[in-house]
Design a protein around this motif. Sequence first.
Motif, mmCIF file in Angstrom:
data_model
loop_
_atom_site.group_PDB
_atom_site.id
_atom_site.type_symbol
_atom_site.label_atom_id
_atom_site.label_comp_id
_atom_site.label_asym_id
_atom_site.label_seq_id
_atom_site.Cartn_x
_atom_site.Cartn_y
_atom_site.Cartn_z
ATOM 1 N N TYR A 1 62.333 50.819 67.970
ATOM 2 C CA TYR A 1 63.689 50.275 68.074
ATOM 3 C C TYR A 1 63.722 48.924 67.405
ATOM 4 C CZ TYR A 1 62.111 47.414 72.077
ATOM 5 O OH TYR A 1 61.454 46.534 72.888
ATOM 6 N N HIS A 2 64.886 48.510 67.009
ATOM 7 C CA HIS A 2 65.063 47.229 66.322
ATOM 8 C C HIS A 2 66.458 46.722 66.665
ATOM 9 C CE1 HIS A 2 64.726 44.821 62.258
ATOM 10 N NE2 HIS A 2 64.671 44.050 63.322
ATOM 11 N N ILE A 3 66.508 45.579 67.288
ATOM 12 C CA ILE A 3 67.789 44.964 67.642
ATOM 13 C C ILE A 3 67.883 43.664 66.874
ATOM 14 C CG2 ILE A 3 69.198 44.018 69.518
ATOM 15 C CD1 ILE A 3 67.771 45.851 71.448
ATOM 16 N N ALA A 4 68.833 43.553 65.967
ATOM 17 C CA ALA A 4 68.912 42.361 65.127
ATOM 18 C C ALA A 4 70.293 42.299 64.485
ATOM 19 C CB ALA A 4 67.825 42.384 64.061
ATOM 20 N N PHE B 1 83.082 41.985 63.093
ATOM 21 C CA PHE B 1 82.602 40.699 62.631
ATOM 22 C C PHE B 1 81.861 40.837 61.307
ATOM 23 C CE2 PHE B 1 82.946 40.537 67.201
ATOM 24 C CZ PHE B 1 83.655 39.365 67.380
ATOM 25 N N ARG B 2 81.630 39.682 60.667
ATOM 26 C CA ARG B 2 80.806 39.682 59.455
ATOM 27 C C ARG B 2 79.333 39.538 59.800
ATOM 28 N NH1 ARG B 2 83.873 36.442 54.601
ATOM 29 N NH2 ARG B 2 85.338 38.113 54.168
ATOM 30 N N GLU B 3 79.056 38.960 60.935
ATOM 31 C CA GLU B 3 77.690 38.908 61.468
ATOM 32 C C GLU B 3 77.725 39.672 62.782
ATOM 33 O OE1 GLU B 3 76.267 35.266 63.606
ATOM 34 O OE2 GLU B 3 74.489 35.494 62.339
ATOM 35 N N PHE B 4 76.958 40.730 62.897
ATOM 36 C CA PHE B 4 76.978 41.465 64.165
ATOM 37 C C PHE B 4 75.631 42.125 64.409
ATOM 38 C CE2 PHE B 4 77.466 45.740 62.336
ATOM 39 C CZ PHE B 4 78.017 45.462 61.097
ATOM 40 N N TYR B 5 75.393 42.401 65.695
ATOM 41 C CA TYR B 5 74.153 43.040 66.079
ATOM 42 C C TYR B 5 74.166 44.516 65.752
ATOM 43 C CZ TYR B 5 71.636 39.446 68.519
ATOM 44 O OH TYR B 5 70.894 38.339 68.815
ATOM 45 N N GLN B 6 73.036 45.017 65.307
ATOM 46 C CA GLN B 6 72.805 46.456 65.341
ATOM 47 C C GLN B 6 71.624 46.695 66.259
ATOM 48 O OE1 GLN B 6 72.627 48.405 61.517
ATOM 49 N NE2 GLN B 6 74.832 48.741 61.636
ATOM 50 N N CYS B 7 71.601 47.887 66.813
ATOM 51 C CA CYS B 7 70.638 48.201 67.849
ATOM 52 C C CYS B 7 70.206 49.640 67.571
ATOM 53 C CB CYS B 7 71.374 48.040 69.171
ATOM 54 S SG CYS B 7 70.442 48.539 70.554
ATOM 55 N N ILE C 1 69.476 56.846 65.896
ATOM 56 C CA ILE C 1 70.811 56.500 66.357
ATOM 57 C C ILE C 1 70.957 54.979 66.385
ATOM 58 C CG2 ILE C 1 71.422 58.466 67.820
ATOM 59 C CD1 ILE C 1 70.197 55.954 69.898
ATOM 60 N N SER C 2 72.198 54.555 66.199
ATOM 61 C CA SER C 2 72.516 53.141 66.225
ATOM 62 C C SER C 2 73.565 52.946 67.318
ATOM 63 C CB SER C 2 73.068 52.749 64.854
ATOM 64 O OG SER C 2 73.318 51.380 64.808
ATOM 65 N N ILE C 3 73.255 52.064 68.256
ATOM 66 C CA ILE C 3 74.179 51.812 69.360
ATOM 67 C C ILE C 3 75.190 50.744 68.920
ATOM 68 C CG2 ILE C 3 74.368 51.127 71.799
ATOM 69 C CD1 ILE C 3 72.638 53.594 71.452
ATOM 70 N N GLY C 4 76.463 51.030 69.060
ATOM 71 C CA GLY C 4 77.505 50.076 68.654
ATOM 72 C C GLY C 4 77.617 48.955 69.659
ATOM 73 N N ILE C 5 76.642 48.061 69.570
ATOM 74 C CA ILE C 5 76.441 47.131 70.672
ATOM 75 C C ILE C 5 77.512 46.062 70.752
ATOM 76 C CG2 ILE C 5 74.898 45.563 69.456
ATOM 77 C CD1 ILE C 5 73.146 45.811 72.068
ATOM 78 N N GLU C 6 78.116 45.672 69.620
ATOM 79 C CA GLU C 6 79.183 44.670 69.678
ATOM 80 C C GLU C 6 80.355 45.218 70.488
ATOM 81 O OE1 GLU C 6 79.105 41.574 68.615
ATOM 82 O OE2 GLU C 6 77.273 41.648 67.422
ATOM 83 N N ARG C 7 80.620 46.494 70.307
ATOM 84 C CA ARG C 7 81.707 47.089 71.073
ATOM 85 C C ARG C 7 81.356 47.157 72.552
ATOM 86 N NH1 ARG C 7 84.314 52.130 68.477
ATOM 87 N NH2 ARG C 7 84.527 50.495 66.901
#
Lengths: 546, 546
Positions: free
Chosen positions: A174-177, A192-198, A411-417
């Motif tokens: 996993y990679h959260i950044a 956003f223009r800067e946002f987390y992906q998980c 899979i990528s979790i839409g963490i900002e949402r």
Amino acid sequence: MADVNKNVLEEQIKAQGAVVRKLKEEKADAEKISEEVNKLLSLKSLLGLDTKPAKAKGESNKSKENKKQPGDEGPKKFVLKTPKGTRDFAPEQMAIREQVFNKIVACFKRHGAETIDTPVFELKETLTGKYGEDSKLIYDLADQGGELLSLRYDLTVPFARYLAMNKVTNIKRYHIAKVYRRDNPAMNRGRFREFYQCDFDIAGQYDAMLPDTECIKIVVEILSSLDIGDFVVKVNHRKLLDGIFAACGVPDHKFRPICSAVDKLDKTPWEDVRKEMVDEKGLDPNTADKIWEYVQQSGGMDLVERLLKNEILTCEKSAVEGLEDIRLLLSYCEAYGVTNRVSFDLSLARGLDYYTGVIYEAILTGTETAVAAAADEEGSVGVGSVAGGGRYDGLVGMFDSKGRKVPCVGISIGIERLFSIMEAKALASEEKVRTTETEVYVIAAQKGMVEERLKLCKALWDADIKTEQSYKKNTKMLTEFQYCEQNGIPLAIIIGQSEIEAGIVKMKIMASREEREVKRDNMIEEIKKALAPGNSEDTTASICSS
Amino acid sequence: MADVNKNVLEEQIKAQGAVVRKLKEEKADAEKISEEVNKLLSLKSLLGLDTKPAKAKGESNKSKENKKQPGDEGPKKFVLKTPKGTRDFAPEQMAIREQVFNKIVACFKRHGAETIDTPVFELKETLTGKYGEDSKLIYDLADQGGELLSLRYDLTVPFARYLAMNKVTNIKRYHIAKVYRRDNPAMNRGRFREFYQCDFDIAGQYDAMLPDTECIKIVVEILSSLDIGDFVVKVNHRKLLDGIFAACGVPDHKFRPICSAVDKLDKTPWEDVRKEMVDEKGLDPNTADKIWEYVQQSGGMDLVERLLKNEILTCEKSAVEGLEDIRLLLSYCEAYGVTNRVSFDLSLARGLDYYTGVIYEAILTGTETAVAAAADEEGSVGVGSVAGGGRYDGLVGMFDSKGRKVPCVGISIGIERLFSIMEAKALASEEKVRTTETEVYVIAAQKGMVEERLKLCKALWDADIKTEQSYKKNTKMLTEFQYCEQNGIPLAIIIGQSEIEAGIVKMKIMASREEREVKRDNMIEEIKKALAPGNSEDTTASICSS
């Protein structure tokens, strides 16, 4: 500043001034004008600041500003903001972010995943050719000598680069950044223009659908643990979509453009998508209508079996391969007990080019959907979408000098949402979010007892008890108790001259206002007892939820 | 690619080729040449990649490359690397990073700190004028329209911007995030262009030395918890330094340059520093020698008292103020029980301009120093330095339109160096670092039992037991057991047809190789019992350290 640099800057300011004037003459988009005005002001301020070495004394800047006419709508000369499309996280937001991360990471670890990290920027060429039309949204770094660099656009391409570079052929990571996109921000909707992906991905040559189904199980576990209402995980297969397109008569070279049109069906009515297919992408109207017959369908194993009996479709080898994968996937979903969360949906297409097999997207369907809809994070995912992904077997090979492939699914979790939803929930519940974990507040009953307080704090910290005190030498008891209440600190320890002489401290349980004397020698023990989970009803918890 | 873009790119390539040729003719620095060659290759590759839409098939790239003469020293055309001065973190490194972070964050939370986050880039003007000569090391983003942006250079300036922008006047916060410097990397010594900073700061108008001393207590707690040998926290005071300079006859406008020369004393012999003062900075040699008499001194309260009796020094108001602060600080250190870790050291100066009061630097002095020396992270800190900071009362005011000041004091943990030390320790101990936390591995004794395995995994995951299984349909028992041993997984759960029929599973404790049958209904309970810390001697721990 050397005079030559100053001259260059003055030239730039002159040129930028012309850009602004031109845009205003052309009555261009207000946002565009505002952007260019800001740039002009930045340049001017650079000149202003650098010529005044003692910037701390630079009040002259502001006094000039104050001479501006009231109603002059230009932004302030001294711009105090974060860059467009970015934000700071305040302690309350960080506390929620930490809760969400903890639940997600716990799930990844439960599934035996490792984690890696990659630099925030990559060589420009590493990102080139991976994102199709979206490449224009990549942030480049200025050429200051040396390599040409770009900020990462997602975590998948750096992951593929990592695998190829380190010749890793098997990993579950996993990679959260944070990632960066020069997109049109819609910050009130969580874009956003800067946002987390998980991201969670499984790389390796394995048997069909075993890693693919675990990704679904993980999405179900994470979304269930966050308690954000009902959801469904839509699944489809790129090979099946290709098979459908072939069966409907789409020419090979139009598969991708047509796929990207189908991808819009979650937000756009069929009429408009059909128009795009026919008018923009030159598809035969009959072919488009045939596609529509397929992509309206969704269901479970029944749908798979029905499609496998469709004689036109089963002439296409890739359609059969896709359907057999989905059949296996659904049977594994049954074993994982997640069938009720999964919908085989022929309209699911996903935007990215690099998918080669199963694709997924998780959508909120419960009462919380309204909140989710207000938190649309990426243009490319539909309303209520909170996770997405799929299989990409070709990407790593693009980085390998011999083209060796490493099959991947993720899979990528839409963490900002998810942050936005959790923030809205916290706001709605009127529960105060604690931003610290302080357990004990140390208070002196009299003046002149700073060093006694310090000794007490030392004893508590050394016993691993989360402790605070005032940074004022002399404090008022009432103010101190108010601080405890406002910050949800469950215990106060009070000392005065008489307590010191008697070898005791006073312990006040803030929730019940109960106050009792405790021997200094037993203090740690008594505090730990009062803080123990069993006693949380009358200490921490009751205060936290007040 | 549009032809016009292609032409632009070809022009750029031509120009860059000329740059490279010129450098080679000039026999320039090899690293510089290599950088420019890489840039040329990047440009060429951009052209190559974009004209070949199917990059996955782009094997022609490599075959061309293979036609190169052997011995042609140019790098590969297809550069597979991270940008200069950056690195990926592999799972083993991430595991160590997580351990270090956990200990540090636990300490910050013990002291009641909140956390915030800021964007990775700031408006260029936000960073302008804050770093003196080091400004040339700031990474700028390319001007792609819109605001002019730069990557953050540290966490202190964004923190000050955050406070001013949000009108925060009181906060105790930590911030752990990456910062960026276009410095000459020395990666084998732990100096990177992208690296973590780990800052703790207390902002607010408080009584003297109370926040300042807590910073020292925190450094002592963190360094003690990491078990990296002996260390000392040097303290000094900018006002005292100014007072010394004044007393020695340094003209006011030379205070900062002379201070920055003194800062070099931890790495450079006095003769060289004196030379810099006299030859470069035009100081009177007598004045320099007077400074040397002062800055050689270090000690504790005794030194404070001695200096307070120095009649020349005490004519300077700022020296007296500084000394009184240090006296109070040392008395608070006594109450915190950290006196033995603190050294009042007149040679400590710190590089940054913005400090206005107490300054600190923590240095490793124990047997581990050799390791630390090999992990020199920043040019600006001395050998063995693992934390530094100080008071900066003027920085926030630089961002406030009315110049309102928010006094701040903070420390920055040199976390990259701590990573390097912990990595070296892990390597030396020959203990295998676990990169996952998997507790149970599910194994089938026969073929054709995938779905039974999935059901078992589901039951374990749902009970929050960290579980893995093979992604192969059919597996070999021996291989599976080997996997458990290699990865330190303490338990294996084995099922076959007979176990299913009997309603049992086999549980194997990997460390002792003990195997026993467990009723399926009791499985979760039995597993939790076997994993409980009391049993760790014969399960997890013994495997982890094998």
